[in-house]
Design an enzyme around this catalytic site. Structure first.
Site, PDB file in Angstrom:
ATOM      1  CB  CYS A 384      -0.986  -0.061   1.158  1.00 18.25           C
ATOM      2  SG  CYS A 384      -2.457   0.905   0.819  1.00 18.25           S
ATOM      3  CG  HIS A 519      -3.483  -3.501   3.413  1.00 15.61           C
ATOM      4  ND1 HIS A 519      -2.405  -3.066   4.126  1.00 15.61           N
ATOM      5  CD2 HIS A 519      -4.125  -2.390   2.988  1.00 15.61           C
ATOM      6  CE1 HIS A 519      -2.383  -1.748   4.149  1.00 15.61           C
ATOM      7  NE2 HIS A 519      -3.419  -1.310   3.465  1.00 15.61           N
ATOM      8  CD  GLU A 521      -1.237  -6.273   5.461  1.00  6.02           C
ATOM      9  OE1 GLU A 521      -0.979  -6.556   4.273  1.00  6.02           O
ATOM     10  OE2 GLU A 521      -1.292  -5.100   5.875  1.00  6.02           O
TER      11      GLU A 521
HETATM   12  N1  GLN Z   1      -1.817   6.774   2.833  1.00  4.56           N
HETATM   13  C1  GLN Z   1      -1.969   6.020   1.643  1.00  4.56           C
HETATM   14  C2  GLN Z   1      -3.358   6.180   1.045  1.00  4.56           C
HETATM   15  O1  GLN Z   1      -4.277   6.601   1.696  1.00  4.56           O
HETATM   16  C3  GLN Z   1      -1.668   4.548   1.887  1.00  4.56           C
HETATM   17  C4  GLN Z   1      -2.621   3.885   2.824  1.00  4.56           C
HETATM   18  C5  GLN Z   1      -2.147   2.552   3.330  1.00  4.56           C
HETATM   19  O2  GLN Z   1      -0.964   2.245   3.299  1.00  4.56           O
HETATM   20  N2  GLN Z   1      -3.048   1.762   3.855  1.00  4.56           N
HETATM   21  O3  GLN Z   1      -3.573   5.877  -0.098  1.00  4.56           O
END
Ligand code: GLN
Length: 555
Positions: A384, A519, A521
């Protein structure tokens, strides 16, 4: 009909109530029962989505995009049922719902009160959660009440489960209470008094526990269990000693050895085949005694001082270690430290991981770590925010786009290679609009989305033709730069079908350099491990072996 196990906690928080509840659920599942789990959180926030990871640990995201308590992550790791929105609710949601009804005039002019209106609403939410699983007919629902008995805010919840047990019948209900027996070193004794008081408090609130799970750093001797039994009116063999385990995955074994599942089944009048915990024995064996040596992964993040903020990620790495018979050691590095002291701390690690996160702090340190991984050909996984940083790094240092950034960190960047898109399709296909001024809660790309994976890529060798993972982010890789990136050797290995949003990226000419916008995970479990984390740990093993071979050649 569905039988209920209610799990409350006493003395202090953080005793592992979620793990104990999930472990019981896992044993019941191994006995062939259809089990679901629900977490009730007594705090006022509507959901944990806007709470700091420092305060509340990780936000766990369900398939259907609910931002929930991290205990739901444990539930999914321990049992096969998938959790959804109705599996977790808070005081905030209860009041929100009651107030909406009040405004609609649904209470017919009555005075709206904690009892019965709030407590009824809690019961309805519980029943809704139970009905949302197994076509409405789970055999057992394990319901965990957050917080500690005696807290003002948890009182309506304890009252609600008391009423619910009366409604569904005491024979269909089992109350399980988790407490602490602290070891007092100067006296050389385990103390039972806090447990006695906690049970008294619970009984004052109208709940008589059927089973006590007593946490301690060591097994609780029979004499102390007898004392607890006497004071709490709980039969001695229902006072279970839950000592510190070598891994959380050992807890089902510890509980089963003391016949917790038999006690619960007898209380609920359930007949089920005997438990088969061989898969848990196997997990513990590979965790305790891996045959393949160890690897060290540097995790460069911003919440590294608080272990719970990367809960699912830490577990996913452990699962990958179990599946590859390797001990995965994680070296936690505060991205801010790299900003001040440089990348020396990364020397010698077998792989680098940059996890998700929000806000500007630490981002430049993450970018430095990624540059180090790219140039030194060290296996890299960016999740992410980690993928977004990898794209920024590539734009700046490979494509020569000076000042490239995400508009999250620099709204005036000359090269917004990661930016907010204002219109997109959510998982149900609905068009969603958002801008910089949108509410923080509830404006993210959330939940499970499926997309095709490009043939011939590393991503394809890991996932096959399709990837379906969960999201939690607001910003996206800016498609107008993708052609430039691809020309310089970046491969966008997966994109959403409708909006063409980059979901996965990788680099050619690198042993393992993968960024994912989702994600992974959240979908890892200890039984199989997750394909992406397994591939990543294997790449770390290969890096370790390459290093060793090079050193040998030098000597
Ligand atoms: N801050 C980034 C976004 O909002 C990544 C978010 C994250 O890593 N979950 O896109």
């Amino acid at each position: 009909m569905t039988k209920f196990v209610f799990v409350t906690g006493g003395v202090v928080s953080s005793l592992g109530k979620g793990i104990a509840a999930a472990s019981l659920a896992a044993i019941l599942e191994s006995r062939g029962l259809k089990v679901t789990m629900i977490k009730l959180d007594p705090y006022i926030n509507v959901d944990p989505g806007t709470m700091s990871p420092f305060q509340h640990g990780e936000v766990f995201v369900t398939e259907d995009g609910a931002e929930t308590d991290l205990d739901l992550g444990h539930y999914e790791r321990f049992i096969s049922a998938k959790m959804h929105k109705p599996n977790n609710f808070t005081t905030g949601q209860i009041y929100e719902s009651v107030l909406r009804k009040e405004r609609h005039g649904e209470y017919l002019g009555k005075t709206v009160q904690v009892i019965p209106h709030i407590t009824n609403e809690i019961q309805e939410f519980i029943l809704k959660g139970v009905r949302s699983a197994w076509d409405g007919h789970p055999d057992v629902a394990v319901i965990e009440i957050g917080g500690t008995v005696g807290d003002i805010e948890s009182l309506p919840f304890v009252e609600a489960i008391r009423q619910l047990s009366f409604r569904v019948g005491r024979n269909n209900t089992c109350f399980m209470h988790l407490t602490l027996c602290p070891w007092i070193a100067s006296a050389g004794e385990l103390k039972t008094k806090p447990t006695q008081h906690s049970v008294q408090k619970l009984r004052e609130e109208g709940v008589y526990p059927d089973v006590l799970l007593c946490r301690a750093d060591r097994p609780i001797p029979e004499s102390e269990r007898a004392k607890i039994s006497l004071f709490s009116n709980v039969p001695m063999d229902h006072v279970i000693s839950v000592y510190d385990a070598k891994t959380i995955y050992e807890v089902p074994l510890i509980l089963h050895r003391q016949h917790l599942d038999d006690i619960v089944c007898a209380k609920l009048g359930i007949e089920a085949k005997p438990a088969d915990l061989s898969r848990w024995e196997n997990i513990v064996k590979h965790f305790m005694d891996p045959q393949g040596g160890s690897v060290t992964i540097a995790m460069v993040g911003k919440y590294v001082d608080y272990a719970d903020s990367y809960k699912s990620l830490n577990e996913a790495l452990i699962h990958a270690g179990i599946a590859t018979d390797t001990r995965v050691k994680v070296k936690y590095i505060d991205a801010g430290d790299i900003e001040t002291h440089g990348t020396d701390c990364l020397k010698g690690v077998d792989a680098i991981l940059v996890p998700g996160g929000f806000g500007k702090r630490g981002v430049e340190g993450m970018i430095q770590a990624i540059e180090y991984a790219r140039k030194n050909k060290i296996p890299f996984l960016g999740i992410c925010l980690g993928m977004q940083c990898a794209v920024i790094e590539f734009a700046r240092h490979v494509c020569g786009l000076g000042g490239a950034n995400s508009t999250e960190f620099d709204i005036d960047t000359p090269h917004p290679v990661v930016s907010l898109i204002t219109e997109w399709h959510d998982r149900s296909g609905e068009v969603i609009h958002r801008d910089e001024a949108s509410d923080l809660g509830g404006t993210m790309r959330l939940g499970r989305q499926e997309c095709p994976v490009k043939d011939g890529t590393l991503a394809h060798s890991i996932y096959g033709d399709h990837v379906a993972e969960r999201h939690r982010h607001r910003y996206e890789v800016n498609n107008s730069y993708v052609a430039q990136f691809e020309e310089k050797g970046m491969v966008i290995s997966a994109r959403t079908p409708k909006d063409r949003l980059p979901e996965m990226m990788e680099l050619r000419d690198h042993p393992f350099f993968v960024g994912v916008q989702f994600h992974p995970e959240f979908t890892s479990n200890p039984r199989e491990g997750h394909p992406l984390f397994k591939a990543y740990v294997k790449a770390a093993i290969a890096q370790r072996d390459r290093k060793a071979a090079a050193e040998k050649a030098k000597a």
